[in-house]
Write an enzyme that holds these catalytic residues in place. Sequence first.
Site, PDB file in Angstrom:
ATOM      1  N   ASN A  36       0.879  -1.179   0.000  1.00  0.00           N
ATOM      2  CA  ASN A  36       0.000   0.000   0.000  1.00  0.00           C
ATOM      3  C   ASN A  36       0.912   1.223   0.000  1.00  0.00           C
ATOM      4  OD1 ASN A  36      -1.798   2.051   0.490  1.00  0.00           O
ATOM      5  ND2 ASN A  36      -2.290   1.410   2.590  1.00  0.00           N
TER       6      ASN A  36
ATOM      7  N   LYS B 197       0.200   4.267  -0.423  1.00  0.00           N
ATOM      8  CA  LYS B 197      -0.426   5.494   0.099  1.00  0.00           C
ATOM      9  C   LYS B 197      -0.119   6.664  -0.839  1.00  0.00           C
ATOM     10  CE  LYS B 197      -0.204   3.406   4.633  1.00  0.00           C
ATOM     11  NZ  LYS B 197      -0.177   3.563   6.092  1.00  0.00           N
TER      12      LYS B 197
ATOM     13  N   HIS C 230      -9.480   1.405   4.783  1.00  0.00           N
ATOM     14  CA  HIS C 230      -8.204   1.621   5.466  1.00  0.00           C
ATOM     15  C   HIS C 230      -8.427   2.588   6.637  1.00  0.00           C
ATOM     16  CE1 HIS C 230      -4.150   2.886   6.382  1.00  0.00           C
ATOM     17  NE2 HIS C 230      -3.758   1.748   5.840  1.00  0.00           N
TER      18      HIS C 230
ATOM     19  N   GLU D 111      -6.844   5.017   7.663  1.00  0.00           N
ATOM     20  CA  GLU D 111      -6.673   6.448   7.329  1.00  0.00           C
ATOM     21  C   GLU D 111      -7.928   7.001   6.653  1.00  0.00           C
ATOM     22  OE1 GLU D 111      -2.950   5.822   5.289  1.00  0.00           O
ATOM     23  OE2 GLU D 111      -2.077   5.259   7.218  1.00  0.00           O
TER      24      GLU D 111
ATOM     25  N   GLU E  11      -5.496  -4.740  10.590  1.00  0.00           N
ATOM     26  CA  GLU E  11      -4.488  -3.707  10.793  1.00  0.00           C
ATOM     27  C   GLU E  11      -4.786  -2.947  12.085  1.00  0.00           C
ATOM     28  OE1 GLU E  11      -2.489  -2.579   6.829  1.00  0.00           O
ATOM     29  OE2 GLU E  11      -4.255  -1.323   7.033  1.00  0.00           O
TER      30      GLU E  11
ATOM     31  N   GLY F 158       2.290   2.476  10.702  1.00  0.00           N
ATOM     32  CA  GLY F 158       3.229   3.572  10.523  1.00  0.00           C
ATOM     33  C   GLY F 158       3.931   4.004  11.807  1.00  0.00           C
TER      34      GLY F 158
ATOM     35  N   SER G  19       3.313  -1.902  10.394  1.00  0.00           N
ATOM     36  CA  SER G  19       4.755  -1.947  10.676  1.00  0.00           C
ATOM     37  C   SER G  19       5.383  -3.309  10.393  1.00  0.00           C
ATOM     38  CB  SER G  19       5.050  -1.504  12.112  1.00  0.00           C
ATOM     39  OG  SER G  19       4.631  -0.157  12.308  1.00  0.00           O
TER      40      SER G  19
ATOM     41  N   GLY H 173       2.837  -0.997   4.278  1.00  0.00           N
ATOM     42  CA  GLY H 173       2.907   0.426   3.950  1.00  0.00           C
ATOM     43  C   GLY H 173       4.358   0.825   3.719  1.00  0.00           C
TER      44      GLY H 173
HETATM   45  P1  PGA Z   1       2.760   0.438   7.631  1.00  0.00           P
HETATM   46  O1  PGA Z   1       1.315   0.636   6.962  1.00  0.00           O
HETATM   47  O2  PGA Z   1       3.316  -0.859   7.080  1.00  0.00           O
HETATM   48  O3  PGA Z   1       3.556   1.617   7.175  1.00  0.00           O
HETATM   49  O4  PGA Z   1       2.569   0.381   9.099  1.00  0.00           O
HETATM   50  C1  PGA Z   1       0.436  -0.452   6.785  1.00  0.00           C
HETATM   51  C2  PGA Z   1      -0.854   0.044   6.194  1.00  0.00           C
HETATM   52  O5  PGA Z   1      -1.293   1.152   6.542  1.00  0.00           O
HETATM   53  O6  PGA Z   1      -1.475  -0.651   5.368  1.00  0.00           O
END
Ligand code: PGA
Length: 247
Positions: free
Chosen positions: A9, A11, A93, A95, A165, A171, A210, A231
């Site tokens: 992803n 983003k 997601h 976000e 998630e 993140g 992460s 991500g």
């Molecule tokens: P991250 O994001 O691997 O940077 O933690 C995962 C995601 O939001 O799908």
Amino acid sequence: MRNTLIAGNWKMNGSLESVTALVDGIKAGDRGNAELAVCPPSVYLMKIGGMLADTGIALGAQNVCQHESGAYTGEIAASMLKEAGCRYAIVGHSERRSIYGESDEMVAARFQMAIENNIEPILCIGETLEERQQDKTIDVVYRQIDAALAASGIEAFAKSVIAYEPVWAIGTGQVATPEQAQAVHASIRQKLAALNADIADQVQILYGGSMNPGNAADLLSQPDIDGGLIGGASLKADDFLAIAQAA
Ligand code: PGA
């Protein structure tokens, strides 16, 4: 036996130059036996879809509109994503839920629109830190799944992917332990199994939050963790491939 899916992803990151270099890097490297997918910013979908032709690497979008077409400025229709060559679309997601106010019902409508257009939704679910501390993790993920079940029924999950998630892990560098993640994944599968054992057995449940080359092997060795939604670590070809190789 479920295949392992490693999905990137991206983003809202990159430039035309950097995303094409990233795709070239992923194409050139060793991806082990995992299935791979990348979800670029939508403006790059057509370009990257062309670059991925005949590679076996799937294309995904980061969201999909809940309406077929019309006056929805800024949104992208499932039929358009299909034309662009998307196999997958991320929906719900965290976000999108927290920054753009997408409710469980809206996410479920987006999920349903993907299904209707033969795009496999990657349904993201997960609890906040506060919800985990209040022991509400399973309530929250069940509520999020229930919305999609109400809109689309259990059969839709035969053509869907789920991504667990935990919001506190996205993140932040604070990854869930393999045991924490496995426990939630098993509960998700159990919930679906009560409705349809075959579908529950075959649905891929990815972990996201992460995941990186250092922790991927332990997470992916858990029986109910069938891949990752990545991500930050998906923005470097070597890291993304290392996660795939760990699978
Ligand atoms: P991250 O994001 O691997 O940077 O933690 C995962 C995601 O939001 O799908």
